[in-house]
Design a protein around this motif. Structure first.
Motif, PDB file in Angstrom:
ATOM      1  N   THR A 170      -7.255  -3.431   5.384  1.00 43.54           N
ATOM      2  CA  THR A 170      -7.940  -4.535   5.450  1.00 43.54           C
ATOM      3  C   THR A 170      -8.254  -5.066   6.926  1.00 43.54           C
ATOM      4  OG1 THR A 170      -5.991  -5.910   5.419  1.00 43.54           O
ATOM      5  CG2 THR A 170      -7.042  -5.230   3.322  1.00 43.54           C
ATOM      6  N   ALA A 171      -7.380  -4.666   7.749  1.00 41.38           N
ATOM      7  CA  ALA A 171      -7.771  -5.168   9.367  1.00 41.38           C
ATOM      8  C   ALA A 171      -7.155  -3.937  10.082  1.00 41.38           C
ATOM      9  CB  ALA A 171      -7.038  -6.425   9.644  1.00 41.38           C
ATOM     10  N   PRO A 172      -7.564  -3.693  11.381  1.00 40.51           N
ATOM     11  CA  PRO A 172      -6.987  -2.843  12.197  1.00 40.51           C
ATOM     12  C   PRO A 172      -5.490  -2.964  12.052  1.00 40.51           C
ATOM     13  CG  PRO A 172      -9.099  -3.725  13.183  1.00 40.51           C
ATOM     14  CD  PRO A 172      -8.734  -4.642  12.139  1.00 40.51           C
ATOM     15  N   ASN A 173      -4.815  -1.676  12.238  1.00 38.02           N
ATOM     16  CA  ASN A 173      -3.417  -1.744  12.278  1.00 38.02           C
ATOM     17  C   ASN A 173      -2.730  -0.466  12.883  1.00 38.02           C
ATOM     18  OD1 ASN A 173      -0.553  -1.871  11.737  1.00 38.02           O
ATOM     19  ND2 ASN A 173      -0.833  -2.998   9.859  1.00 38.02           N
ATOM     20  N   ALA A 174      -2.510  -0.406  14.093  1.00 40.77           N
ATOM     21  CA  ALA A 174      -2.266   0.663  14.664  1.00 40.77           C
ATOM     22  C   ALA A 174      -0.786   1.468  14.440  1.00 40.77           C
ATOM     23  CB  ALA A 174      -2.128   0.658  16.170  1.00 40.77           C
ATOM     24  N   PHE A 175      -0.065   0.585  13.951  1.00 43.80           N
ATOM     25  CA  PHE A 175       1.356   0.969  13.364  1.00 43.80           C
ATOM     26  C   PHE A 175       1.598   1.419  12.052  1.00 43.80           C
ATOM     27  CE2 PHE A 175       2.451  -3.271  12.858  1.00 43.80           C
ATOM     28  CZ  PHE A 175       2.284  -3.758  14.065  1.00 43.80           C
ATOM     29  N   PHE A 176       0.299   1.193  11.094  1.00 42.90           N
ATOM     30  CA  PHE A 176       0.580   1.261   9.772  1.00 42.90           C
ATOM     31  C   PHE A 176       0.798   2.814   9.229  1.00 42.90           C
ATOM     32  CE2 PHE A 176      -1.377   2.595   5.550  1.00 42.90           C
ATOM     33  CZ  PHE A 176      -0.983   1.412   4.753  1.00 42.90           C
ATOM     34  N   ILE A 177       0.336   3.748  10.053  1.00 38.68           N
ATOM     35  CA  ILE A 177       0.663   5.009   9.641  1.00 38.68           C
ATOM     36  C   ILE A 177       2.042   5.600   9.984  1.00 38.68           C
ATOM     37  CG2 ILE A 177       0.282   6.122  12.098  1.00 38.68           C
ATOM     38  CD1 ILE A 177      -0.770   8.416  10.662  1.00 38.68           C
ATOM     39  N   ASN A 178       2.987   4.870  10.814  1.00 34.39           N
ATOM     40  CA  ASN A 178       4.296   4.863  10.906  1.00 34.39           C
ATOM     41  C   ASN A 178       4.960   4.607   9.687  1.00 34.39           C
ATOM     42  OD1 ASN A 178       5.065   5.349  13.863  1.00 34.39           O
ATOM     43  ND2 ASN A 178       3.222   3.988  13.785  1.00 34.39           N
ATOM     44  N   GLY A 179       4.686   3.481   9.013  1.00 30.86           N
ATOM     45  CA  GLY A 179       5.208   2.845   7.615  1.00 30.86           C
ATOM     46  C   GLY A 179       4.915   4.120   6.519  1.00 30.86           C
ATOM     47  N   LEU A 180       4.119   4.773   6.565  1.00 33.74           N
ATOM     48  CA  LEU A 180       3.427   5.864   5.473  1.00 33.74           C
ATOM     49  C   LEU A 180       4.756   7.018   5.664  1.00 33.74           C
ATOM     50  CD1 LEU A 180      -0.135   6.522   5.804  1.00 33.74           C
ATOM     51  CD2 LEU A 180       1.126   5.158   4.240  1.00 33.74           C
ATOM     52  N   ALA A 181       5.713   7.170   6.686  1.00 30.54           N
ATOM     53  CA  ALA A 181       6.624   8.235   6.638  1.00 30.54           C
ATOM     54  C   ALA A 181       7.699   7.680   5.671  1.00 30.54           C
ATOM     55  CB  ALA A 181       7.147   8.218   8.153  1.00 30.54           C
ATOM     56  N   ASN A 182       7.770   6.545   5.227  1.00 29.43           N
ATOM     57  CA  ASN A 182       8.637   6.246   4.372  1.00 29.43           C
ATOM     58  C   ASN A 182       8.215   5.976   2.931  1.00 29.43           C
ATOM     59  OD1 ASN A 182       9.742   4.375   7.005  1.00 29.43           O
ATOM     60  ND2 ASN A 182      11.017   6.070   6.036  1.00 29.43           N
ATOM     61  N   VAL A 183       6.987   6.225   2.783  1.00 30.97           N
ATOM     62  CA  VAL A 183       6.235   6.034   1.389  1.00 30.97           C
ATOM     63  C   VAL A 183       6.187   7.320   0.776  1.00 30.97           C
ATOM     64  CG1 VAL A 183       4.264   5.095   0.408  1.00 30.97           C
ATOM     65  CG2 VAL A 183       4.969   4.069   2.274  1.00 30.97           C
ATOM     66  N   TYR A 184       6.738   7.443  -0.671  1.00 32.49           N
ATOM     67  CA  TYR A 184       6.815   8.784  -1.288  1.00 32.49           C
ATOM     68  C   TYR A 184       5.739   8.697  -2.202  1.00 32.49           C
ATOM     69  CZ  TYR A 184      11.294   9.036   0.877  1.00 32.49           C
ATOM     70  OH  TYR A 184      12.327   9.022   1.781  1.00 32.49           O
ATOM     71  N   ILE A 185       5.049  10.093  -2.388  1.00 33.40           N
ATOM     72  CA  ILE A 185       4.099  10.425  -3.274  1.00 33.40           C
ATOM     73  C   ILE A 185       4.817  10.677  -4.662  1.00 33.40           C
ATOM     74  CG2 ILE A 185       1.924  11.494  -3.575  1.00 33.40           C
ATOM     75  CD1 ILE A 185       1.754   9.554  -1.373  1.00 33.40           C
ATOM     76  N   MET A 186       4.141  10.076  -5.726  1.00 30.33           N
ATOM     77  CA  MET A 186       4.475  10.443  -7.134  1.00 30.33           C
ATOM     78  C   MET A 186       3.537  11.200  -8.030  1.00 30.33           C
ATOM     79  SD  MET A 186       6.351   6.809  -8.114  1.00 30.33           S
ATOM     80  CE  MET A 186       4.798   5.903  -8.054  1.00 30.33           C
ATOM     81  N   GLU A 187       3.701  11.859  -9.015  1.00 32.29           N
ATOM     82  CA  GLU A 187       2.814  12.623  -9.854  1.00 32.29           C
ATOM     83  C   GLU A 187       2.295  11.580 -10.658  1.00 32.29           C
ATOM     84  OE1 GLU A 187       2.595  15.706 -13.648  1.00 32.29           O
ATOM     85  OE2 GLU A 187       4.449  15.674 -12.300  1.00 32.29           O
ATOM     86  N   ALA A 188       0.761  11.401 -10.510  1.00 31.59           N
ATOM     87  CA  ALA A 188       0.209  10.560 -11.384  1.00 31.59           C
ATOM     88  C   ALA A 188       0.289  10.454 -12.832  1.00 31.59           C
ATOM     89  CB  ALA A 188      -1.354  10.400 -10.957  1.00 31.59           C
ATOM     90  N   ALA A 189       0.088  11.641 -13.297  1.00 28.17           N
ATOM     91  CA  ALA A 189       0.094  12.196 -14.986  1.00 28.17           C
ATOM     92  C   ALA A 189       1.528  11.799 -15.398  1.00 28.17           C
ATOM     93  CB  ALA A 189      -0.222  13.423 -15.202  1.00 28.17           C
ATOM     94  N   ALA A 190       2.580  12.207 -14.801  1.00 25.61           N
ATOM     95  CA  ALA A 190       4.069  11.828 -15.379  1.00 25.61           C
ATOM     96  C   ALA A 190       4.330  10.578 -15.390  1.00 25.61           C
ATOM     97  CB  ALA A 190       5.041  12.877 -14.510  1.00 25.61           C
ATOM     98  N   VAL A 191       3.982   9.792 -14.298  1.00 28.41           N
ATOM     99  CA  VAL A 191       4.323   8.417 -14.306  1.00 28.41           C
ATOM    100  C   VAL A 191       3.702   7.700 -15.075  1.00 28.41           C
ATOM    101  CG1 VAL A 191       4.632   6.523 -12.746  1.00 28.41           C
ATOM    102  CG2 VAL A 191       5.411   8.844 -11.932  1.00 28.41           C
ATOM    103  N   SER A 192       2.188   7.844 -15.340  1.00 31.23           N
ATOM    104  CA  SER A 192       1.518   7.009 -16.216  1.00 31.23           C
ATOM    105  C   SER A 192       1.844   7.277 -17.517  1.00 31.23           C
ATOM    106  CB  SER A 192       0.005   7.495 -16.057  1.00 31.23           C
ATOM    107  OG  SER A 192      -0.466   7.441 -14.726  1.00 31.23           O
ATOM    108  N   THR A 193       2.335   8.380 -17.927  1.00 30.52           N
ATOM    109  CA  THR A 193       2.623   8.686 -19.486  1.00 30.52           C
ATOM    110  C   THR A 193       3.906   7.815 -19.935  1.00 30.52           C
ATOM    111  OG1 THR A 193       1.823  11.120 -19.226  1.00 30.52           O
ATOM    112  CG2 THR A 193       3.525  10.497 -20.764  1.00 30.52           C
ATOM    113  N   HIS A 194       4.845   7.391 -18.918  1.00 30.66           N
ATOM    114  CA  HIS A 194       5.946   6.768 -19.116  1.00 30.66           C
ATOM    115  C   HIS A 194       5.624   5.247 -18.669  1.00 30.66           C
ATOM    116  CE1 HIS A 194       7.191  10.872 -19.171  1.00 30.66           C
ATOM    117  NE2 HIS A 194       7.926  10.720 -20.266  1.00 30.66           N
ATOM    118  N   ALA A 195       4.344   4.808 -18.470  1.00 34.07           N
ATOM    119  CA  ALA A 195       4.236   3.415 -17.847  1.00 34.07           C
ATOM    120  C   ALA A 195       4.925   2.493 -18.767  1.00 34.07           C
ATOM    121  CB  ALA A 195       2.679   3.192 -17.882  1.00 34.07           C
TER     122      ALA A 195
END
Length: 525
Positions: free
Chosen positions: A164-189
């Motif tokens: 939404t706005a410039p954020n030079a240290f945003f990428i640092n936070g992504l190191a603690n953000v895990y990626i999930m399988e969309a299909a499996a999680v959606s199936t059990h929403a």
């Protein structure tokens, strides 16, 4: 070194916790598989004793240490911090990434040979789904995504994360953000966006996969042998077993019933040194033991009272008698693990000045919240209470569970006047951590003291749009100096986390991605 098929001895007595169901289901022994294979073959299970409740496998709550302890090896982020140079970011699920010159977007190229644990290929849609879900639920790890706007899918192996706005240290936070399988999680929403299902299930790509056996007392994960970064020296199974008492962990480790003691006091860890087949490491971390004050309401809204409380504590006594001189006494608001440190301000007791500053309290009694399941915290809280009693100030010790403490942050009126805790910034670039703790925009979420200072807010805003790392570092130092002078917290000690473990286990070292170590690096032999 322990034999891989050593006989397990059971420690008897009232202090021994019941073995949780997940351990009973594993059908293995600490230190070896039922077949007793060699350590270097990776054919063993490792039992980890840990403290506090394990409440979910949902990476939404990976900001909670016990959740991240497991999620860190079940899931993966797009990027992580380099193992040898913590100030450098490297790809994980992404193989390449570029921050736009205006710091308003990040372009990612995704790894192409990755599958989730059910065999589903990892693609760009999983990145978008995961980030959108965190924002939609708006709690836990969503605090790492402040300023997130959207994810644009370019093709299956390319995404652009828009801010939404410039954020030079945003990428640092992504190191603690895990990626999930969309299909499996959606199936059990269900009706809760899969939160119920994810309490005991997972949908990750990491080197270990869940077994569906999770409970508040722990969980069991098994090595995923189709992992894109497979290493046969990883244990075939990790059993996480809750044991809150340090003495019980110590005795269970000595008896061979657990392989890693992940919740020892300093004294119990010291007592293990020299024990055959056991190593001890006081892992120096990015965390600090701090006593946070509610800066907005009550007696601690007065900066003079806060300064008096800081000066009343016997830092040297606690360091030598409770911590066995492991770690360091604090020199400011950040751990010495960081490089962007302001001029040192050593924490030290000054009883005369403290008494003068605290005179305004009169007969007021202050409540100090602490986590009673942590023996070290209990001892430090008791020492603080004694120090204040010597100055005529009454401190009432009130135990609180960490999840309950997090709920108090939603409103300044419910934040404890004094809260003792180990606080960690899980990024070598402290900007994201400073922002969460001291930006007034985060009052009601991650600002632990409801702290508000327009000067600090302005410095954080400037740092957010400054892409030059050296210039940002200078801004961080100014923030640290101002926060320290405002006595937002009593900065006590660098957290030196004592870990006892079987001598043939390797990789028990500090990690930026988990607290205080990541089992990503654990190896046999």
């Amino acid at each position: 070194m322990f034999s891989q098929n050593r006989r397990r001895r059971f420690v008897l007595g009232a202090a021994l916790l019941a073995v949780p169901l997940v351990v009973a289901l594993s059908g293995c022994t600490a230190g070896g598989s039922t077949g007793g294979g060699a350590a270097t073959s990776g054919s063993t299970s490792v039992v980890v004793g840990f403290k506090h409740e394990f409440n979910t496998m949902d990476p939404l709550h990976a900001d909670y240490a016990q959740t991240n302890m497991v999620d860190n090896i079940v899931y993966e982020p797009l990027v992580q911090f380099d193992a040898t140079d913590g100030n450098k970011m490297v790809g994980m699920l992404a193989t390449a990434f570029t921050v736009a010159p205006d710091a308003k977007s990040i372009d990612f190229t995704l790894r192409s040979n990755v599958t989730f644990h059910d065999g589903t290929p990892f693609t760009a849609k999983d990145v978008k789904f995961s980030l959108d879900r965190y924002i939609r639920l708006g709690q836990g790890i969503a605090s790492q995504l402040q300023g997130y706007k959207s994810t644009t899918i370019v093709d299956p192996t390319h995404v652009v994360v828009n801010l939404t706005a410039p954020n030079a240290f945003f990428i640092n936070g992504l190191a603690n953000v895990y990626i999930m399988e969309a299909a499996a999680v959606s199936t059990h929403a269900g009706t809760d966006d899969s939160q119920g299902w994810l309490q005991s299930h997972e949908a990750g790509t990491g080197p270990y996969q869940g077994t569906g056996t999770s409970s508040p007392d722990g969980t069991t994960v098994k090595r995923y042998d189709k992992y894109w970064g497979f290493d046969p020296k990883r244990p075939t199974q990790l059993v996480f077993r809750r044991i809150d008492e340090s003495a019980t962990q110590r005795d269970e480790l000595k008896a061979g019933n657990i392989d890693v003691a992940f919740g020892l006091t300093a004294s119990d860890a010291e007592s293990l040194k020299g024990t055959s087949g056991i190593d001890v490491n006081f892992v120096k971390t990015s965390g600090q033991t701090q006593l946070f004050f509610n800066t907005s309401t009550g007696a601690t809204a007065d900066p003079k009272i806060r300064e008096g409380l800081k000066l009343a504590f016997d830092y040297a006594g606690g360091y030598s008698k409770i911590l066995d001189s492991e770690g360091t006494i604090s020199n400011g608001i950040l751990s010495p693990a960081f490089t962007c440190l302001a001029a040192p301000t050593p924490s030290a007791q000054n009883k005369a000045k403290a008494e003068q500053l605290l005179a305004g309290l009169g007969s007021t009694t202050l409540n100090l919240r602490y986590q009673s399941v942590d023996d070290t915290q209990t001892q430090l809280a008791t020492l603080f209470q004694s120090n204040l009693k010597d100055l005529g100030v009454n401190i009432n010790l009130v135990p609180i569970a960490f999840p309950d403490y997090l709920k108090t942050l939603s409103n300044p009126s419910t934040i404890p006047s004094l809260m003792l805790l180990n606080d960690y910034i899980l990024t070598p670039d402290p900007g994201a951590g400073l922002d969460k703790l001291y930006n007034s925009a985060n009052i009601g979420s991650t600002n632990k003291g409801a702290y508000k200072n327009p000067k600090v807010d302005a410095l954080l805003s400037k740092a957010r749009v400054t892409t030059d790392a050296t210039q940002r570092c200078d801004l961080y130092k100014q923030i640290e100096t101002q926060v320290e002078s405002d006595s937002v917290a009593a900065n006590m000690y660098q957290v030196a986390f004592p870990v006892g473990y079987r001598s043939d286990l390797k990789g028990i070292t500090f990690s930026w991605s988990a607290t205080p170590i990541s089992f990503q690096t654990l190896r046999l032999g």
